[in-house]
Design a protein around this motif. Structure first.
Motif, PDB file in Angstrom:
ATOM      1  N   GLU A 395       0.760  -1.388   0.081  1.00 47.35           N
ATOM      2  CA  GLU A 395       0.049   0.143   0.022  1.00 47.35           C
ATOM      3  C   GLU A 395       0.930   1.392   0.003  1.00 47.35           C
ATOM      4  O   GLU A 395       0.214   2.334  -0.376  1.00 47.35           O
ATOM      5  CB  GLU A 395      -0.800   0.103   1.168  1.00 47.35           C
ATOM      6  CG  GLU A 395      -1.845  -1.007   1.189  1.00 47.35           C
ATOM      7  CD  GLU A 395      -2.662  -1.376  -0.119  1.00 47.35           C
ATOM      8  OE1 GLU A 395      -3.284  -0.044  -0.496  1.00 47.35           O
ATOM      9  OE2 GLU A 395      -2.812  -2.301  -0.661  1.00 47.35           O
ATOM     10  N   HIS A 396       2.004   1.100   0.425  1.00 47.19           N
ATOM     11  CA  HIS A 396       2.908   2.380   0.593  1.00 47.19           C
ATOM     12  C   HIS A 396       3.407   2.905  -1.164  1.00 47.19           C
ATOM     13  O   HIS A 396       3.496   4.018  -1.174  1.00 47.19           O
ATOM     14  CB  HIS A 396       4.198   1.857   1.273  1.00 47.19           C
ATOM     15  CG  HIS A 396       3.852   1.732   2.677  1.00 47.19           C
ATOM     16  ND1 HIS A 396       3.408   0.542   3.115  1.00 47.19           N
ATOM     17  CD2 HIS A 396       4.207   2.531   3.854  1.00 47.19           C
ATOM     18  CE1 HIS A 396       3.219   0.692   4.379  1.00 47.19           C
ATOM     19  NE2 HIS A 396       3.858   1.801   4.809  1.00 47.19           N
ATOM     20  N   VAL A 399       1.431   5.512  -3.103  1.00 50.68           N
ATOM     21  CA  VAL A 399       1.390   6.776  -2.379  1.00 50.68           C
ATOM     22  C   VAL A 399       2.728   7.446  -2.501  1.00 50.68           C
ATOM     23  O   VAL A 399       2.765   8.742  -2.822  1.00 50.68           O
ATOM     24  CB  VAL A 399       1.094   6.924  -0.811  1.00 50.68           C
ATOM     25  CG1 VAL A 399       0.974   8.245  -0.066  1.00 50.68           C
ATOM     26  CG2 VAL A 399      -0.071   5.960  -0.428  1.00 50.68           C
ATOM     27  N   MET A 457       5.330  12.545   4.865  1.00 52.08           N
ATOM     28  CA  MET A 457       4.245  11.882   4.362  1.00 52.08           C
ATOM     29  C   MET A 457       3.963  10.416   5.419  1.00 52.08           C
ATOM     30  O   MET A 457       2.953  10.187   5.719  1.00 52.08           O
ATOM     31  CB  MET A 457       4.434  11.425   2.730  1.00 52.08           C
ATOM     32  CG  MET A 457       3.341  10.339   2.293  1.00 52.08           C
ATOM     33  SD  MET A 457       3.667   9.823   0.703  1.00 52.08           S
ATOM     34  CE  MET A 457       4.886   8.620   1.106  1.00 52.08           C
ATOM     35  N   ASN A 458       5.062   9.852   5.800  1.00 49.89           N
ATOM     36  CA  ASN A 458       4.759   8.622   6.219  1.00 49.89           C
ATOM     37  C   ASN A 458       4.463   8.897   7.647  1.00 49.89           C
ATOM     38  O   ASN A 458       3.491   8.344   8.188  1.00 49.89           O
ATOM     39  CB  ASN A 458       6.230   8.026   6.624  1.00 49.89           C
ATOM     40  CG  ASN A 458       6.640   7.152   5.219  1.00 49.89           C
ATOM     41  OD1 ASN A 458       5.944   6.874   4.666  1.00 49.89           O
ATOM     42  ND2 ASN A 458       7.947   7.095   5.309  1.00 49.89           N
ATOM     43  N   GLU A 460       2.414  11.467   8.446  1.00 47.18           N
ATOM     44  CA  GLU A 460       0.896  12.091   8.175  1.00 47.18           C
ATOM     45  C   GLU A 460       0.046  10.884   8.116  1.00 47.18           C
ATOM     46  O   GLU A 460      -1.117  10.756   8.690  1.00 47.18           O
ATOM     47  CB  GLU A 460       0.723  13.013   7.006  1.00 47.18           C
ATOM     48  CG  GLU A 460      -0.318  13.494   6.918  1.00 47.18           C
ATOM     49  CD  GLU A 460      -0.756  14.351   5.763  1.00 47.18           C
ATOM     50  OE1 GLU A 460      -1.783  14.732   5.267  1.00 47.18           O
ATOM     51  OE2 GLU A 460       0.497  14.740   5.155  1.00 47.18           O
ATOM     52  N   ASN A 461       0.518   9.934   7.331  1.00 47.44           N
ATOM     53  CA  ASN A 461      -0.404   8.693   7.157  1.00 47.44           C
ATOM     54  C   ASN A 461      -0.104   7.575   8.123  1.00 47.44           C
ATOM     55  O   ASN A 461      -0.748   6.497   7.931  1.00 47.44           O
ATOM     56  CB  ASN A 461      -0.008   8.193   5.671  1.00 47.44           C
ATOM     57  CG  ASN A 461      -0.355   8.884   4.700  1.00 47.44           C
ATOM     58  OD1 ASN A 461      -1.307   9.866   4.623  1.00 47.44           O
ATOM     59  ND2 ASN A 461       0.223   8.984   3.240  1.00 47.44           N
ATOM     60  N   ARG A 462       0.667   7.785   9.087  1.00 45.50           N
ATOM     61  CA  ARG A 462       0.969   6.778  10.089  1.00 45.50           C
ATOM     62  C   ARG A 462       1.698   5.282   9.366  1.00 45.50           C
ATOM     63  O   ARG A 462       1.182   4.436   9.755  1.00 45.50           O
ATOM     64  CB  ARG A 462      -0.118   6.479  11.082  1.00 45.50           C
ATOM     65  CG  ARG A 462      -0.753   7.635  11.572  1.00 45.50           C
ATOM     66  CD  ARG A 462      -1.898   7.268  12.472  1.00 45.50           C
ATOM     67  NE  ARG A 462      -1.720   6.440  13.686  1.00 45.50           N
ATOM     68  CZ  ARG A 462      -1.213   6.593  14.686  1.00 45.50           C
ATOM     69  NH1 ARG A 462      -0.956   7.989  15.022  1.00 45.50           N
ATOM     70  NH2 ARG A 462      -0.662   5.920  15.699  1.00 45.50           N
ATOM     71  N   PHE A 463       2.422   5.732   8.252  1.00 47.66           N
ATOM     72  CA  PHE A 463       2.939   4.389   7.715  1.00 47.66           C
ATOM     73  C   PHE A 463       4.259   4.181   8.536  1.00 47.66           C
ATOM     74  O   PHE A 463       4.938   4.854   9.319  1.00 47.66           O
ATOM     75  CB  PHE A 463       3.324   5.053   6.409  1.00 47.66           C
ATOM     76  CG  PHE A 463       2.315   4.818   5.211  1.00 47.66           C
ATOM     77  CD1 PHE A 463       1.137   4.249   5.467  1.00 47.66           C
ATOM     78  CD2 PHE A 463       2.790   5.686   4.152  1.00 47.66           C
ATOM     79  CE1 PHE A 463       0.237   4.223   4.684  1.00 47.66           C
ATOM     80  CE2 PHE A 463       1.678   5.688   3.009  1.00 47.66           C
ATOM     81  CZ  PHE A 463       0.287   4.797   3.448  1.00 47.66           C
TER      82      PHE A 463
END
Length: 539
Positions: A395-396, A399, A457-458, A460-463
């Motif tokens: 899923e990463h 993005v 981005m990681n 913010e998206n809790r990746f």
């Protein structure tokens, strides 16, 4: 300040005068470049320094003497073997001592207990050749078989072969480390006082997590001088070298080792196929690679690549889904036939169609084709490595691909390709890696900005991200992961290296780069170490 004549003479006595030099020409030869992994970016221009002196020890005792002298006289030093990580493998401060470990290329094979014991100068290619001559194999990292096995294992250490052979921290057995103050730490069964390094989880201390975590800290917590590495059984047929450099490969005995590429109808089909292959416990590697790798494989030169890749577009990339499977008949030809029948049943269920696949391997078993990775542009980096579940890891990529459009150019156009993902540990874990390329002759400032933007981005998206510390600003990511991951990491660094002599200023190098580079100023919207200390956070 440069290394004094007195200290130079003592260092020369330790290793011999032929194995130390402060000749500017010799030292300049260790500067990263002119192309390759991360080369040409602002990080290299701002952070990388030419060493003040280069020394080549031959054994742990010599390393220990060198480090103790450095610590006593406040000489910063950097452990170095094959230097694959380009700018991050090199000194970041003036007049540092570069400790080149290539002479420490000792090698012991224990074929009965399936492990090898090596020094930091030993590269993978001869290790793999010797292992395969005795019915075993090891993982070759993505950088190719010319990389130091120890450096790779405490840096990254994974590849498509990790589908079966396991993640790197599981393959590190007994280990010997010269700590930043010169003391020797032996881990695993080596800590019991003998020479048998076969066990990583013995009653001795197990501090392997300090050496690497998931992706390592570039030698800022000591120098590994000896390590035992787990091997696994392989099949008995020889893999024959073919071709002429640089176009070489291993010809595979197809009844025992075979790559098969399958075209499947969707990304969901890719993920399902990988999960089912892992559940069936077949295969030596299962991966989806970027479409432009196919163009690289077909190319004979840079112009050839652009002729081939230029025919693609966002629609062709979005509708092309490959699952690449390596089958290995570990026990017999009959086992190979069984695995292939199971594989074909799985592919029939997901709508996969086998494509003609070359019966050779250029990357993952023994060869060193990493130069081809930056053939197209000259510069290359994997922006992030994601180790998650098989459902979450893929899923990463999309993005990252969407964010990349903002930075293309100077990044190479890849038409939204979501990168590389694969199965780890028989599908119990998934892996995703996003790659970017750029021309070193372009203005690469935006590549540095993309790097930091992906970190934001990681968050913010809790990746999940595996690059905390060595590749990302620690004070950006640290407060968000853990939380305050940076506090613990810096406490460990302060405890083991209170003078910060071992590869300074890692792990704060990216923070310092962002502060120094004018084009990064508009990217910094987080608190600096000084800001956090004012609020009571002290490391």
């Amino acid at each position: 300040m440069a290394i004094s004549k007195e200290n130079y003479n003592v260092l020369s006595d330790i290793v011999g005068p032929e194995y130390i030099s402060d000749d500017p020409v010799i030292c300049e030869g260790y500067r990263s470049g002119p192309g390759g992994y991360e080369n040409g970016l602002g990080y290299e221009r701002v952070m990388t320094k030419i060493p003040g002196c280069v020394i080549m020890p031959s054994c742990t005792e010599e390393v220990q003497k060198i480090v103790k002298l450095c610590y006593r006289h406040n000489i910063p030093y950097v452990p170095y073997s094959t230097g694959f990580y380009g700018p991050r493998s090199h000194p970041h401060v003036e007049d540092a001592l570069l400790i080149d470990l290539k002479r420490m290329n000792d090698f012991i094979l224990d074929e009965k207990h399936f492990y090898v014991e090596v020094g930091p100068g030993m590269v993978y290619s001869p290790i793999q050749e010797e292992c395969m001559s005795h019915g075993a194999y090891v993982v070759i990292g993505g950088g190719g078989a010319q990389a130091s096995a120890i450096a790779n294992l405490i840096g990254d250490g994974w590849s498509p072969l990790s589908h079966r052979i396991g993640l790197p921290h599981r393959r590190i057995l007994g280990t010997e480390v010269v700590m930043p103050d010169g003391e020797i730490l032996r881990m695993g069964s080596l800590a019991q006082g003998g020479d048998d390094a076969f066990w990583g989880e013995s009653p001795g201390p197990d501090l392997r997590g300090l050496l690497r975590g998931y992706t390592g800290l570039r030698g800022c917590l000591g120098i590994v001088t000896r390590m035992a590495i787990k091997t696994l059984p392989f099949q008995p047929e020889r893999l024959e070298p073919t071709g002429i450099t640089p176009n070489t490969a291993l010809a595979l005995p197809e009844k025992r080792v075979k790559w098969i590429n399958f075209v499947v109808p969707s990304k969901e089909a890719q993920v399902k196929a990988m999960k089912e292959i892992g559940h069936a416990e077949i295969g030596g590697a299962v991966t989806k690679v970027p479409l432009f790798w196919r163009a690289i494989a077909k190319s004979t030169c840079k112009e050839d690549f652009w002729d081939i890749w230029g025919k693609e577009n966002e629609e062709t990339v979005a509708n092309f889904h490959i699952v690449r499977v390596l089958l290995i008949g570990f026990t017999s030809e009959e086992q190979m036939e069984y695995d292939e029948r199971v594989l074909m049943d799985i592919m029939e269920e997901v709508g996969g169609v086998a494509r003609r696949t070359k019966p050779s391997d250029e990357s993952w078993i023994k060869n060193a084709d990493s130069a081809g990775m930056w053939l197209m542009c000259g510069g290359y980096v994997s922006v992030d490595y994601v180790i998650e579940t098989m459902s979450q890891a893929p899923e990463h990529g999309p993005v990252y691909a969407d964010l990349k459009k903002k930075y293309t150019p100077p990044l190479m156009p890849d038409y939204g390709d979501p990168g590389w993902f694969q199965s780890f540990e028989m599908g119990h874990q998934g892996y995703s890696e996003f790659l970017v390329y750029w021309d070193l002759d372009d203005d690469t400032n935006a590549v540095d900005q993309f790097y930091v933007d992906t970190s934001k981005m990681n968050i913010e998206n809790r990746f999940y991200t595996s690059l905390l510390g060595p590749h990302q600003p620690l004070y950006l990511t640290g407060p968000k992961y853990g939380p305050n991951y940076h506090e613990y990491l810096l406490k460990v660094k302060d405890e083991f290296d209170p003078k910060w002599m071992s590869h300074p200023p890692v792990p704060l190098s990216h923070d310092i780069f962002v502060d120094r580079a004018p084009w990064m100023e508009n990217m910094k919207d987080w608190e600096s170490p000084e800001d956090l200390e004012k609020r009571g956070y002290k490391s």
